[in-house]
Motif scaffolding. Structure first.
Motif: not given
Ligand SMILES: Cc1cc2nc3c(=O)[nH]c(=O)nc-3n(C[C@H](O)[C@H](O)[C@H](O)COP(=O)(O)OP(=O)(O)OC[C@H]3O[C@@H](n4cnc5c(N)ncnc54)[C@H](O)[C@@H]3O)c2cc1C
Ligand code: FES
Length: 290
Positions: A85, A88, A93, A274
């Protein structure tokens, strides 16, 4: 399954029962990769749903919310669910501060997969192109190829990061390189003291490798500008669009095709992607914002 056909494996289960309800897993190990990235290993020994390389989970952090994160561990070890991870925003975060023993919610696995089984069926070569955190969803491919080495042809990994200290999985990269028929080439945007490798952008590395376009499947994940240029160079080198696979990111909410947040042209990234073949998405990638 034919190369270029849809790669979604609908037999792979999502969370049992209510698809929006996470299961809660304990962090077994937290590995700080660099200043803005952490790898979290979760204990999934109770459920351990099978996943395919390229699929993602929705990770839920108490008090912060959910984010889509690719599974970056080995499909042969689903009991240890691994995610890498980059911190951001609102969810990712605070995840940088996650520690061993804490609980995270997990929904998934979701989405389409890289064409690993198609590649194994034909024994073709694999060319992986990763930019930044884009190496995380490709790492399960590398694990599978190295675990079943004789099922595949050559493995070429081209990996770019902003600086040497941004490179992920540095110890593993050394191991990957030691396998026969495996090439790993690195490039950074900006060098630093002690870096003697290449400096530039990822598509520059393509010029440094030989491959047979008719015998190669390419898989790319990274910033869209990188994938646009990599795709252009792959096509110029003779790789057919149906043999180029790209993994795309869009803002996710439900991850199960309900909310429309991740719409990309006529597709939903969460359930149609994706991972897409380039012929399906490259025309859309040329448009900066949809
Ligand atoms: C299929 C899929 C797989 C993914 N896999 C991974 C993965 O393996 N690892 C990973 O790290 N990420 C992955 N992502 C990306 C991740 O889901 C996104 O970065 C997600 O938005 C992070 O959620 P967040 O709530 O932390 O960030 P958000 O708060 O939603 O922020 C998202 C973006 O907005 C920007 N932003 C946030 N706050 C501000 C602000 N105040 N001002 C300006 N800009 C701001 C951030 O810089 C960031 O770029 C994946 C995404 C998808 C769709
Ligand atoms: S995230 Fe809701 S439709 Fe894809």
């Amino acid at each position: 399954m034919a190369i270029g056909s849809e790669t979604r494996d609908s037999s792979l289960p999502a969370s049992a029962g209510d698809p929006m309800m996470p299961r809660f897993l304990r962090i077994r190990r937290a590995i700080r990769e660099n200043h803005d990235t952490i790898t979290l290993e979760l204990d999934d020994s109770q459920a351990a749903p099978r996943f395919a390389p390229g699929q993602f989970n929705m990770l839920y952090l108490f008090g912060a919310g959910e984010a889509a994160i690719s599974i970056s561990g080995s499909p042969a070890r689903p009991q240890t669910l691994v995610h890498t991870i980059r911190g951001v925003g609102a969810v990712t975060a605070p995840l940088l501060r996650a520690r061993r023993g804490e609980m995270l919610g997990v929904r998934g696995p979701y989405g389409s997969a890289w064409p690993v089984e198609e590649a194994a069926a034909t024994g073709c070569d694999l060319l992986l192109l990763a930019g930044g955190i884009g190496l995380a969803p490709l790492r399960p491919v590398i694990y599978e190829v190295l675990r079943r080495r004789r099922d595949f042809g050559r493995l070429i990994v081209l990996y770019g990061a902003r600086t040497p200290s941004d490179l992920l999985y540095r110890k593993e990269i050394v191991q990957w390189r030691s396998h026969p028929g495996t090439t790993v080439k690195l490039i950074v945007d900006r060098a630093a003291a002690g870096w003697s490798g290449r400096v530039g952008v990822l598509p520059d590395l393509l010029g440094a490798v030989e491959f047979d376009p008719a015998e190669t499947i390419a898989m790319a994940c990274g910033p869209e500008v990188m994938m646009r240029f990599a795709h252009r160079e792959l096509v110029r080198r003779g790789v057919a669009e149906q043999r180029i696979y790209l993994s795309l990111e869009r803002n996710m909410k439900c991850a199960i095709g309900f909310c429309g947040h991740c719409q990309f042209g006529g597709a939903f990234i969460c359930k149609d992607g994706p991972v897409f073949t380039a012929d399906r998405v490259e025309p859309l990638l040329r448009i900066r914002e949809l």
